[in-house]
Design a protein around this motif. Structure first.
Motif, PDB file in Angstrom:
ATOM      1  N   ILE A 188      28.654 -19.329  74.323  1.00 23.78           N
ATOM      2  CA  ILE A 188      27.742 -20.447  74.763  1.00 23.78           C
ATOM      3  C   ILE A 188      26.731 -20.711  73.849  1.00 23.78           C
ATOM      4  O   ILE A 188      26.017 -19.939  73.114  1.00 23.78           O
ATOM      5  CB  ILE A 188      26.877 -19.985  76.057  1.00 23.78           C
ATOM      6  N   SER A 189      26.537 -21.730  72.973  1.00 23.26           N
ATOM      7  CA  SER A 189      25.390 -22.459  72.324  1.00 23.26           C
ATOM      8  C   SER A 189      24.530 -23.321  72.931  1.00 23.26           C
ATOM      9  O   SER A 189      25.011 -24.112  73.714  1.00 23.26           O
ATOM     10  CB  SER A 189      26.200 -23.025  70.940  1.00 23.26           C
ATOM     11  N   PHE A 190      23.377 -23.133  72.494  1.00 27.71           N
ATOM     12  CA  PHE A 190      22.399 -23.874  72.878  1.00 27.71           C
ATOM     13  C   PHE A 190      22.523 -25.174  71.891  1.00 27.71           C
ATOM     14  O   PHE A 190      22.427 -25.269  70.756  1.00 27.71           O
ATOM     15  CB  PHE A 190      20.959 -23.408  72.990  1.00 27.71           C
ATOM     16  N   CYS A 191      22.024 -26.426  72.562  1.00 28.97           N
ATOM     17  CA  CYS A 191      21.795 -27.650  71.829  1.00 28.97           C
ATOM     18  C   CYS A 191      20.785 -28.472  72.613  1.00 28.97           C
ATOM     19  O   CYS A 191      20.247 -27.931  73.658  1.00 28.97           O
ATOM     20  CB  CYS A 191      23.108 -28.708  72.144  1.00 28.97           C
ATOM     21  N   GLY A 250      23.918 -27.643  76.075  1.00 25.55           N
ATOM     22  CA  GLY A 250      24.812 -26.714  75.226  1.00 25.55           C
ATOM     23  C   GLY A 250      26.090 -26.795  75.730  1.00 25.55           C
ATOM     24  O   GLY A 250      26.557 -27.565  76.230  1.00 25.55           O
ATOM     25  N   PHE A 251      26.770 -26.045  75.027  1.00 25.42           N
ATOM     26  CA  PHE A 251      28.423 -25.914  75.304  1.00 25.42           C
ATOM     27  C   PHE A 251      29.086 -24.503  75.214  1.00 25.42           C
ATOM     28  O   PHE A 251      28.390 -23.591  74.718  1.00 25.42           O
ATOM     29  CB  PHE A 251      29.233 -26.628  74.357  1.00 25.42           C
ATOM     30  N   PHE A 252      30.056 -24.196  76.171  1.00 23.74           N
ATOM     31  CA  PHE A 252      30.946 -23.285  75.677  1.00 23.74           C
ATOM     32  C   PHE A 252      32.198 -23.587  74.967  1.00 23.74           C
ATOM     33  O   PHE A 252      32.758 -24.581  75.128  1.00 23.74           O
ATOM     34  CB  PHE A 252      31.579 -22.828  77.121  1.00 23.74           C
ATOM     35  N   VAL A 253      32.647 -22.752  74.108  1.00 20.50           N
ATOM     36  CA  VAL A 253      33.989 -22.924  73.223  1.00 20.50           C
ATOM     37  C   VAL A 253      34.559 -21.753  73.433  1.00 20.50           C
ATOM     38  O   VAL A 253      33.996 -20.683  73.071  1.00 20.50           O
ATOM     39  CB  VAL A 253      33.480 -23.217  71.727  1.00 20.50           C
ATOM     40  N   ARG A 254      35.829 -21.882  73.835  1.00 19.78           N
ATOM     41  CA  ARG A 254      36.488 -20.797  74.065  1.00 19.78           C
ATOM     42  C   ARG A 254      37.099 -19.901  72.585  1.00 19.78           C
ATOM     43  O   ARG A 254      37.098 -18.806  72.368  1.00 19.78           O
ATOM     44  CB  ARG A 254      38.104 -21.030  74.751  1.00 19.78           C
TER      45      ARG A 254
END
Ligand SMILES: Cc1ncc(COP(=O)(O)O)c(C=O)c1O
Lengths: 374, 74
Positions: free
Chosen positions: A67-70, A209-213
């Protein structure tokens, strides 16, 4: 009485701990994220990582580091759409996408990098799974789905869509679902999941943010300092640092952590929203834009009036009753074109876990009153 | 006398490792990475525990990538 019905724009009120934790950070803790080793930095870093962990738990993934914060959902969506490798040059979208998706995609389309194709849908905008099964989805690089429409509140069947998608990655725009609806990133096989902190999660603006598999499939949009691998001019390729260039919005993330930890149980139930929607649709003059099955209805819906415009209704609701709602296109012209409410738009009613039945009844009686006088 | 310095790729890993090792009563101190150790991020863990086997086992079990460096002091 809570007369704020614009929680799909940004939620209000927030749990009181959001403000107190932000204040505690600003007045007592301070410190940056991860760049040094003294107490202030450690405590700050610990809270940022705790927020990542809480988000992972809430969104149903065992990979919090992915998970990345934006600064918001828009930045997250841009990172993904501009960071994936477009080999097949085709992206499938739902008919209800927000401009946070449509504008970056239109840029890519105009520069010849991608062709967009809209997935088949039922009249209420929910994806038609029967027709979906007849489409060759494997010819696309990506499928983009707005989890809960910010116009009608229609909830898309994500688990079914990812099943049909098979190897094709699915990007779920969870701006209107995170915090409002149950989400199971791992169980549903979601490849990219975008959230914003200031709506259903009840956190402050400036967070998302987003989750990237599979982070290796995504290039960075921003490059800069991370406090790690500092001997190199290149971004680290490990998570979470890969997409964390620059000092994060620490104030916001600490507020978001407090919001998640203190998220209240909803006072009203789902059925109360359904009942309100049904009651409004029975009042002369109003037509409701919503899901056709109550199981697919989320935490907001729209209405239009036979004679009065959306902005007239919104203006009267505020002037006469102090009720705050949003009217217009809600940054989602694609959805309004689909529903036939373009370019006038709709009046959107969006709810909060803090609303009571009394608040809903007040809104209902205001709408009844208006239709007789407009 | 020797001290053990555990370094990590990212600060997230430092935070995770610190919480984990403390659970097992392994004394941890967060320090800036000493200049002569080439490390990936700004903080690392110093410990006086010489039970490297246990440290390695615990961190690996929790997928926390790390490097153990032993510093001899005279
Ligand atoms: C469906 C949808 N996607 C994306 C966004 C963008 O969210 P943000 O403004 O937090 O970037 C919104 C918010 O308006 C939204 O409703």
């Amino acid at each position: 009485m809570n007369r704020y019905f614009d929680n799909a724009s940004t939620s209000f009120p927030k749990p009181p701990q959001v403000a107190s934790e932000i204040s505690r950070y600003l007045t007592e803790i301070g410190g940056t994220y991860g760049r040094s080793a003294y107490w202030r930095v450690y405590e700050t870093t610990r809270m940022v990582e705790a927020c990542r962990d809480r988000l992972a738990l809430l969104l149903g993934t065992g990979k919090p580091e992915n998970i990345s914060f934006c600064v918001n959902a828009t930045a997250a969506i841009n990172t993904i759409l501009k960071g994936i490798r477009l080999k097949k040059k085709k992206i499938f979208i739902s008919p209800l996408e927000h401009n946070a998706v449509m504008r970056p995609l239109t840029m890519l389309q105009k520069s010849g990098q991608v062709i967009l194709e809209v997935l088949p849908a039922h009249p209420d905008g929910s994806i038609n799974l029967e027709k979906l099964s007849q489409i060759n989805l494997t010819e696309a690089d990506l499928i983009v789905i707005n989890h809960q429409s910010n116009v009608s509140g229609v909830i898309q069947p994500i688990a079914d869509i990812t099943k049909y998608a098979q190897e094709v990655p699915v990007l779920v725009d969870g701006s209107q679902s995170a915090g409002f609806l149950p989400i199971k990133i791992d169980e549903w096989g979601i490849d990219y999941f975008v959230f914003t902190g200031h709506k259903g999660l009840l956190g402050p603006t400036g967070t998302g943010g987003f989750f990237v598999r599979n982070p290796e499939n995504l290039q960075t949009l921003l490059e800069g300092g991370t406090g790690s691998s500092s001997d190199s001019f290149e971004m680290p390729d490990f998570m979470p640092d890969k997409f964390q260039a620059g000092t994060p919005n620490i104030v916001g993330i600490i507020g978001l952590l407090a919001a998640i930890d203190n998220h209240p149980e909803s006072i009203i139930a789902h059925v109360d929203i359904i009942n309100l929607k049904n009651e409004i649709s029975r009042i002369d003059g109003y037509q409701v834009v919503c899901a056709h099955h109550s199981d697919h209805q989320g935490t907001l819906f729209s209405l239009v009036h036979q004679t009065a415009t959306a902005s007239q209704i919104a203006g009267e609701l505020f002037n006469k009753f102090g009720i705050e709602v949003r009217s217009g296109l809600h940054c989602a012209p694609a959805a309004h074109r689909f529903y036939g409410t373009f370019p006038e738009g709709t009046v959107r009613l969006s709810f909060s876990p803090y609303h009571t039945l009394n608040d809903l009844n007040y809104l209902l009686s205001a709408l009844k009153n208006l239709t007789n006088h407009i | 006398m020797s001290t053990t310095i555990i370094t990590f790729e990212s600060v997230r890993m430092v935070i995770k490792a610190d919480a984990l090792l403390r659970q097992y009563q392994i004394f941890c101190k967060i320090i800036p990475v000493p200049g002569h150790i080439s490390s990936e991020c700004g903080m690392c863990i110093e410990t006086n525990s010489d039970n490297h086997e246990l440290i390695r086992h615990l961190l690996s079990k929790h997928h926390i990538q790390h490097n153990i460096n032993v510093l001899q002091s005279t």
